[in-house]
Design a protein around this motif. Structure first.
Motif, PDB file in Angstrom:
ATOM      1  N   ILE A  48     -52.356  46.008  20.764  1.00  0.00           N
ATOM      2  CA  ILE A  48     -53.123  46.823  21.702  1.00  0.00           C
ATOM      3  C   ILE A  48     -52.176  47.648  22.567  1.00  0.00           C
ATOM      4  O   ILE A  48     -51.045  47.215  22.828  1.00  0.00           O
ATOM      5  N   LEU A  49     -52.646  48.810  22.990  1.00  0.00           N
ATOM      6  CA  LEU A  49     -51.912  49.636  23.944  1.00  0.00           C
ATOM      7  C   LEU A  49     -52.892  50.534  24.672  1.00  0.00           C
ATOM      8  O   LEU A  49     -54.025  50.724  24.240  1.00  0.00           O
ATOM      9  N   VAL A  50     -52.436  51.077  25.790  1.00  0.00           N
ATOM     10  CA  VAL A  50     -53.197  52.088  26.524  1.00  0.00           C
ATOM     11  C   VAL A  50     -52.347  53.347  26.514  1.00  0.00           C
ATOM     12  O   VAL A  50     -51.148  53.290  26.783  1.00  0.00           O
ATOM     13  N   THR A  51     -52.949  54.476  26.148  1.00  0.00           N
ATOM     14  CA  THR A  51     -52.189  55.725  26.104  1.00  0.00           C
ATOM     15  C   THR A  51     -51.885  56.190  27.518  1.00  0.00           C
ATOM     16  O   THR A  51     -52.568  55.808  28.470  1.00  0.00           O
ATOM     17  N   THR A  52     -50.890  57.045  27.626  1.00  0.00           N
ATOM     18  CA  THR A  52     -50.475  57.531  28.945  1.00  0.00           C
ATOM     19  C   THR A  52     -50.965  58.953  29.199  1.00  0.00           C
ATOM     20  O   THR A  52     -50.444  59.641  30.057  1.00  0.00           O
ATOM     21  N   SER A  53     -51.969  59.383  28.470  1.00  0.00           N
ATOM     22  CA  SER A  53     -52.483  60.742  28.639  1.00  0.00           C
ATOM     23  C   SER A  53     -53.306  60.857  29.925  1.00  0.00           C
ATOM     24  O   SER A  53     -53.541  59.864  30.625  1.00  0.00           O
TER      25      SER A  53
END
Length: 109
Positions: A82-87
């Motif tokens: 899992i990850l969260v984008t930095t956009s």
């Protein structure tokens, strides 16, 4: 194909649980999710370097247990990442890197 079908279901289950958590917490994702794709720890397992999503399974509020990859898990990790984008509009991405038959299994929201 059966394993990949299970993986597709599992990554969607995790993504939906994280989404519901965010709805209940004014748009905030679990604080343990980082911008680097990292394996999700098994519930109640000591997982060094992994993402602890026990907040989803506490009191079985979002999940009764985290899903486990049919062949790609370890003693402490689920096999799912899992990850969260930095956009500007962050997205959660859940993937199953142990997919079989050249299939890409990754979902985001």
């Amino acid at each position: 194909q059966a394993n990949n079908a299970q993986r597709r279901s599992d990554v969607n289950t995790v993504l939906n649980a994280v989404g519901q958590y965010a709805v209940d917490n004014r748009g905030a994702y679990p604080a343990t999710i980082t911008s680097v794709s990292t394996q999700i720890c098994r519930t109640n397992a000591s997982c060094v370097g992994g993402i602890d999503l026990a907040v989803l399974t506490n009191n079985e509020l979002y999940l009764t247990a985290l899903p486990i990859d049919p062949t790609g898990s370890s003693a402490t990790g689920t096999g799912y990442y899992i990850l969260v984008t930095t956009s500007t509009n962050p997205r959660i991405v859940v993937s199953a890197p142990s997919q079989e038959l050249g299939t890409v299994i990754s979902v985001s929201r």
